[in-house]
Design an enzyme around this catalytic site. Sequence first.
Site, PDB file in Angstrom:
ATOM      1  N   CYS A 147      39.710  44.402  37.557  1.00 23.62           N
ATOM      2  CA  CYS A 147      38.297  44.529  37.179  1.00 23.62           C
ATOM      3  C   CYS A 147      37.594  45.533  38.091  1.00 23.62           C
ATOM      4  CB  CYS A 147      37.583  43.187  37.276  1.00 23.62           C
ATOM      5  SG  CYS A 147      38.238  41.895  36.218  1.00 23.62           S
ATOM      6  N   CYS A 189      38.773  39.807  40.874  1.00 21.05           N
ATOM      7  CA  CYS A 189      39.809  40.422  40.038  1.00 21.05           C
ATOM      8  C   CYS A 189      40.023  41.895  40.405  1.00 21.05           C
ATOM      9  CB  CYS A 189      39.380  40.280  38.584  1.00 21.05           C
ATOM     10  SG  CYS A 189      40.300  41.253  37.399  1.00 21.05           S
TER      11      CYS A 189
END
Length: 135
Positions: free
Chosen positions: A58, A55
């Site tokens: 993230c 991600c």
Amino acid sequence: MFLRSARLLTTTSRALHTSAVRREIFENADAVTFARVAKGSGDKVVLVDWYADWCPPCKALTPQLEKVAKGPDSEVDLVKINTDEQLDLAREWKITALPTVHAFKKGKPVGQFTGAVPPPQLRQFIDAAGEATVE
């Protein structure tokens, strides 16, 4: 001899030293660590970072969270949960988007956001969590 002992007693002093409160980062947390740290948080704020290695947002947010948790004036512990490895826990907490961050205080969630946020917004989130009233 008595005077010498008395003089030693009056010139000896004690000094109290304090240590900074140590905050922690819990890497690759599982359900047991989550329950122990987040749900047993007491008055301190615990941030739970739900992330995945694949991600990109993230990867942008996690260093900011770590910087906050490692700072000299840190007020939070950080629990990092890889949702790919902890699917059941992510489902239990209804994590549908990444990154998601929960704030816990006294074992209860007091805030949440999804997506990467700029540092000033992260600071506001942590401050609000710290001021939250939990019974």
